[in-house]
Enzyme design. Sequence first.
Site, PDB file in Angstrom:
ATOM      1  N   ASP A  51       0.841  -1.198   0.000  1.00  0.00           N
ATOM      2  CA  ASP A  51       0.000   0.000   0.000  1.00  0.00           C
ATOM      3  C   ASP A  51       0.878   1.250   0.000  1.00  0.00           C
ATOM      4  OD1 ASP A  51      -2.291  -1.524   0.106  1.00  0.00           O
ATOM      5  OD2 ASP A  51      -2.470  -1.421   2.286  1.00  0.00           O
ATOM      6  N   TYR A  79       6.270  -8.368   8.961  1.00  0.00           N
ATOM      7  CA  TYR A  79       5.979  -6.932   9.030  1.00  0.00           C
ATOM      8  C   TYR A  79       6.219  -6.396  10.436  1.00  0.00           C
ATOM      9  CZ  TYR A  79       3.199  -7.868   4.783  1.00  0.00           C
ATOM     10  OH  TYR A  79       2.777  -8.261   3.537  1.00  0.00           O
ATOM     11  N   ASP A  93      -6.514   1.718   7.837  1.00  0.00           N
ATOM     12  CA  ASP A  93      -5.225   2.376   8.035  1.00  0.00           C
ATOM     13  C   ASP A  93      -5.415   3.887   8.096  1.00  0.00           C
ATOM     14  OD1 ASP A  93      -5.471   3.300   5.380  1.00  0.00           O
ATOM     15  OD2 ASP A  93      -4.214   1.708   4.577  1.00  0.00           O
ATOM     16  N   ARG A 186      -3.810  -4.862   8.084  1.00  0.00           N
ATOM     17  CA  ARG A 186      -4.823  -3.865   8.455  1.00  0.00           C
ATOM     18  C   ARG A 186      -5.962  -4.522   9.230  1.00  0.00           C
ATOM     19  NH1 ARG A 186      -7.036  -1.724   3.274  1.00  0.00           N
ATOM     20  NH2 ARG A 186      -5.982  -3.460   2.237  1.00  0.00           N
TER      21      ARG A 186
END
Length: 311
Positions: A51, A79, A93, A186
Amino acid sequence: MRVQKQTRSPRRQVDGVLLLDKHAGLTSNAALQTARRLLNAAKAGHTGTLDPMATGLLPLTFGEATKFSQMLLDADKEYEATVQLGVETDTGDAEGSVVATTELPAGISGDAILSVLPSFMGEIEQIPPIYSALKRAGKPLYEYARAGIEVEIEPRRITIHALELLDWNGSAFRIRVACSKGTYIRTLGMDLGRALGCSAHLSALRRTRIGQFNVADAVSIGTLETVEPGGRDGYLASVDALVRHLDEVELGEGDAGALMQGRVIRVDPKVCGLVRVYDAATRRFLGLAECMDGRLAAKRLIATPGSVQAE
């Protein structure tokens, strides 16, 4: 007065893998096109997107390496994410619109966060966010979301291999997540907030690992721009970098030529499954082949093996 049209130098054949450390605010496609321009490469692709808000590892493929991009699409990923409590957005987000706000529960603490993490470990079901590129009836889900159309989204099975609390500041916490393909961080952030009794969204996301590749080995666009054009190829890993996790088979000149012509050849019957294949004399990477019962058949070969050297 005639204005002379400027001509761009022709794109060149570039074969290899670039580990890019993408910065925030840049789309994955914009990062790809910028890297392609800097390398003046004829053909380029990526191995999955990030993203715009997210930073971190974005492997890009060039030339013959684009044939093996699927290997990283299926790989596990890691992550680091910051989850902001008290506010939920439609995208999950910081780029989305606020849809819910809640007071933080009394007594929320680092220990409270640690207590809910185990329930998200292992194989779990996750409902992907409506703002995603997953398709329903041939259309991406985000198109339905933008049109205000509600659709039912089926949960998917994913695996969280590791989930670690890195930091907690009283209203936000940072976690490290190691997960299978198809995991939406997310959604994980929002679900963690709900488990704690409040709204939540991701305020930051950084991808640190894909398969065997680590962001510590990646290069930024800014660094590439400071390097002279002739030196940028030095940041490329070889074409076979994406398939190093597979067993390898070396072939003599005759067998290598036969495989490149599409013929099935005999090999040690102990070899099985998908393998990477090299010319034994030159260590040139030829591509991938599949072996069953001592018979080796080409699966995906590179077009110009003479130009692509194995490390």
